[in-house]
Scaffold this active site. Structure first.
Site, PDB file in Angstrom:
ATOM      1  N   HIS A 126       0.865  -1.202   0.000  1.00  0.00           N
ATOM      2  CA  HIS A 126       0.000   0.000   0.000  1.00  0.00           C
ATOM      3  C   HIS A 126       0.890   1.236   0.000  1.00  0.00           C
ATOM      4  O   HIS A 126       1.481   1.591   1.018  1.00  0.00           O
ATOM      5  CB  HIS A 126      -0.903   0.017   1.234  1.00  0.00           C
TER       6      HIS A 126
ATOM      7  N   HIS B 209       1.529   5.396  -1.702  1.00  0.00           N
ATOM      8  CA  HIS B 209       1.199   6.569  -2.531  1.00  0.00           C
ATOM      9  C   HIS B 209       2.500   7.173  -3.040  1.00  0.00           C
ATOM     10  O   HIS B 209       3.391   7.470  -2.225  1.00  0.00           O
ATOM     11  CB  HIS B 209       0.462   7.630  -1.713  1.00  0.00           C
TER      12      HIS B 209
ATOM     13  N   ARG C 104       2.164   9.583  -5.835  1.00  0.00           N
ATOM     14  CA  ARG C 104       1.727  10.767  -6.602  1.00  0.00           C
ATOM     15  C   ARG C 104       2.235  10.677  -8.052  1.00  0.00           C
ATOM     16  O   ARG C 104       2.651   9.623  -8.500  1.00  0.00           O
ATOM     17  CB  ARG C 104       2.209  12.084  -5.949  1.00  0.00           C
TER      18      ARG C 104
ATOM     19  N   ASN D 234      -5.245   7.277  -6.081  1.00  0.00           N
ATOM     20  CA  ASN D 234      -5.968   8.516  -5.731  1.00  0.00           C
ATOM     21  C   ASN D 234      -5.212   9.758  -6.195  1.00  0.00           C
ATOM     22  O   ASN D 234      -4.902  10.657  -5.417  1.00  0.00           O
ATOM     23  CB  ASN D 234      -6.266   8.574  -4.228  1.00  0.00           C
TER      24      ASN D 234
ATOM     25  N   LYS E 150      -9.568  -0.358  -5.891  1.00  0.00           N
ATOM     26  CA  LYS E 150      -9.613   0.284  -4.571  1.00  0.00           C
ATOM     27  C   LYS E 150     -10.966   0.932  -4.300  1.00  0.00           C
ATOM     28  O   LYS E 150     -11.460   1.721  -5.115  1.00  0.00           O
ATOM     29  CB  LYS E 150      -8.511   1.349  -4.515  1.00  0.00           C
TER      30      LYS E 150
ATOM     31  N   HIS F 158     -10.491   1.055   1.804  1.00  0.00           N
ATOM     32  CA  HIS F 158     -10.318   2.070   2.842  1.00  0.00           C
ATOM     33  C   HIS F 158     -11.554   1.937   3.728  1.00  0.00           C
ATOM     34  O   HIS F 158     -12.638   2.382   3.359  1.00  0.00           O
ATOM     35  CB  HIS F 158     -10.203   3.476   2.248  1.00  0.00           C
TER      36      HIS F 158
ATOM     37  N   LEU G 141      -5.041   9.158   7.873  1.00  0.00           N
ATOM     38  CA  LEU G 141      -6.373   8.548   7.929  1.00  0.00           C
ATOM     39  C   LEU G 141      -6.297   7.102   7.466  1.00  0.00           C
ATOM     40  O   LEU G 141      -5.662   6.846   6.445  1.00  0.00           O
ATOM     41  CB  LEU G 141      -7.347   9.336   7.049  1.00  0.00           C
TER      42      LEU G 141
ATOM     43  N   HIS H  44       3.199  14.489   1.426  1.00  0.00           N
ATOM     44  CA  HIS H  44       2.619  15.836   1.354  1.00  0.00           C
ATOM     45  C   HIS H  44       3.737  16.802   1.741  1.00  0.00           C
ATOM     46  O   HIS H  44       4.498  16.522   2.677  1.00  0.00           O
ATOM     47  CB  HIS H  44       1.475  16.015   2.364  1.00  0.00           C
TER      48      HIS H  44
ATOM     49  N   ALA I 178      -3.840  14.862   5.517  1.00  0.00           N
ATOM     50  CA  ALA I 178      -3.642  13.550   6.128  1.00  0.00           C
ATOM     51  C   ALA I 178      -2.601  12.771   5.337  1.00  0.00           C
ATOM     52  O   ALA I 178      -2.697  12.666   4.120  1.00  0.00           O
ATOM     53  CB  ALA I 178      -4.951  12.774   6.142  1.00  0.00           C
TER      54      ALA I 178
HETATM   55  O1  DOR Z   1      -3.494   9.534   5.550  1.00  0.00           O
HETATM   56  C1  DOR Z   1      -3.795   9.197   4.425  1.00  0.00           C
HETATM   57  N1  DOR Z   1      -3.234   9.783   3.337  1.00  0.00           N
HETATM   58  N2  DOR Z   1      -4.711   8.251   4.260  1.00  0.00           N
HETATM   59  C2  DOR Z   1      -5.190   7.929   3.055  1.00  0.00           C
HETATM   60  O2  DOR Z   1      -6.036   7.075   2.981  1.00  0.00           O
HETATM   61  C3  DOR Z   1      -4.728   8.644   1.836  1.00  0.00           C
HETATM   62  C4  DOR Z   1      -3.422   9.255   2.037  1.00  0.00           C
HETATM   63  C5  DOR Z   1      -3.023  10.252   0.967  1.00  0.00           C
HETATM   64  O3  DOR Z   1      -3.236   9.961  -0.216  1.00  0.00           O
HETATM   65  O4  DOR Z   1      -2.464  11.285   1.294  1.00  0.00           O
HETATM   66 ZN    ZN Z   2      -3.374   5.070   1.485  1.00  0.00          ZN
END
Ligand code: DOR
Ligand code: ZN
Length: 346
Positions: free
Chosen positions: A17, A19, A21, A45, A102, A139, A222, A254, A266
């Protein structure tokens, strides 16, 4: 393995899992994961999200071209479910090598505005996936405003997941980034088609680490960190050797300025030192010998893929996590910045 172990070899881990970007952000972070992990499940996402085979193919290409030239890292692509996803779109994605789909409940997290508004809207998609043998990644939080944010995962199990697992008994489901004892128990008691990923932050932190003595925005993610009893349940599950629980960092980059803000994003960034963070948690639990199954075997087994053939070596050695890394045109703060960890990849 002995209690005084000072060095361990692991089959190269995978991140089930992640991310990364796209664009400049992708270029800043992808080599960090590629150094540690053989493969990663790439979250869809983006803005706009990856909702069809063409989108997944283009994103895969972008990731591969952002990798260092000699890298053998393999991105595993995922489709983003919406109320409107058709069986045809799912079948095309499957044929294009997309391994999973997802489910983001609408509004649950970053870039989930296009997510699913009612589980019944995706029942035909789930049927198609079950037939094809495509995994569902969940999720697991309800998003109704009257449900307390600390209860959203537990309510999701009762209101949604229990029903889905009973209606689709052959569908393989990964309950992602679980944060509660409720989720641990649910996964344990479900059939072998249900597994879960656990993040390093939910093993190493609880909500006190985020809130006592001032808000620590770099621990905010999250589903949000829960109370210590839940943290203990997750540690127990991860280190138990039960193959239903495996590594998924949810590393979610981020920019520092977006986290340190009056409305902070988050996401916890753990890509540079993911395996060291897990080693810390497992060692603290006296279970470093259980790390390889969790990090390098159980996820691949669940996805029906071979284990990686190369290995990595971790040495017991104190080191300090950097305060930040360069990111886009500014900085990004990693999880446990400026803290001392006691294992290092050599
Ligand atoms: O904290 C999180 N950040 N939870 C998620 O489910 C998505 C993720 C994000 O893409 O920044
Ligand atoms: Zn995630």
């Amino acid at each position: 393995m002995q209690k005084n172990t000072t060095q361990i070899n692991l089959i190269k881990p995978d991140d089930w899992h992640l991310h990364v970007r796209n664009g400049k952000a992708l270029k800043s972070v992808i080599s960090m994961t590629a150094k540690q992990m053989g493969r990663a499940i790439i979250m869809p996402n983006l803005n706009p999200p990856v909702t069809d085979a063409n989108g997944a193919n283009a994103y895969r290409e972008e990731i591969i071209s952002a990798l260092p030239k000699d890298s053998v890292f393999k991105p595993l692509m995922v489709l983003y479910l919406t109320d409107k996803t058709t069986s045809e779109v799912i079948t095309q994605a499957y044929n294009a090598g997309v391994v999973a789909v997802k489910l983001y409940p609408v509004g649950a997290t970053t870039n989930s505005d296009g997510g699913v508004t009612n589980i019944k809207n995706i029942y035909r998609s789930l049927e198609t996936m079950q037939k094809l043998g495509m995994l569902l990644l969940v999720h697991g939080e309800v998003t109704r405003s009257e449900v307390d944010i600390f209860d959203r995962e537990a309510v999701f199990i009762d209101e949604v997941l229990a029903q889905v697992t009973s209606d689709f008994s052959e569908l393989k489901i990964v309950f992602e980034h679980i944060t509660t004892k409720n989720a641990v128990d649910f996964v344990r008691e479900s059939s072998d088609n249900i597994a879960a990923t656990i993040t390093p932050q939910h093993l190493l932190n609880n909500r006190n680490d985020m809130l006592v003595g001032g808000i620590k925005p770099h621990t905010y993610c999250l589903p949000v960190l829960k109370r210590v009893e839940h943290q203990r349940g997750l540690i127990e599950a991860a280190t138990s050797g039960n193959p239903k629980f495996f590594l998924g960092t949810d590393s979610a980059p981020h920019a520092k300025t977006d986290k340190e803000s009056s409305c902070g994003c988050a996401g916890v960034f753990s890509a540079p030192h993911a395996i060291e963070l897990y080693a810390q948690a497992f060692d603290q639990a006296g279970a470093i010998d259980k790390l390889e199954g969790f990090a390098s075997k159980f996820g691949a087994d669940f996805y029906g893929l071979a284990h990686n053939t190369s290995t990595i070596t971790l040495k017991k050695q104190d080191w300090v996590v950097p305060a930040s890394y360069p990111f886009i045109s500014g900085d990004i703060v990693p999880f446990m910045a400026e803290k001392t960890l006691s294992w290092k990849v050599v």
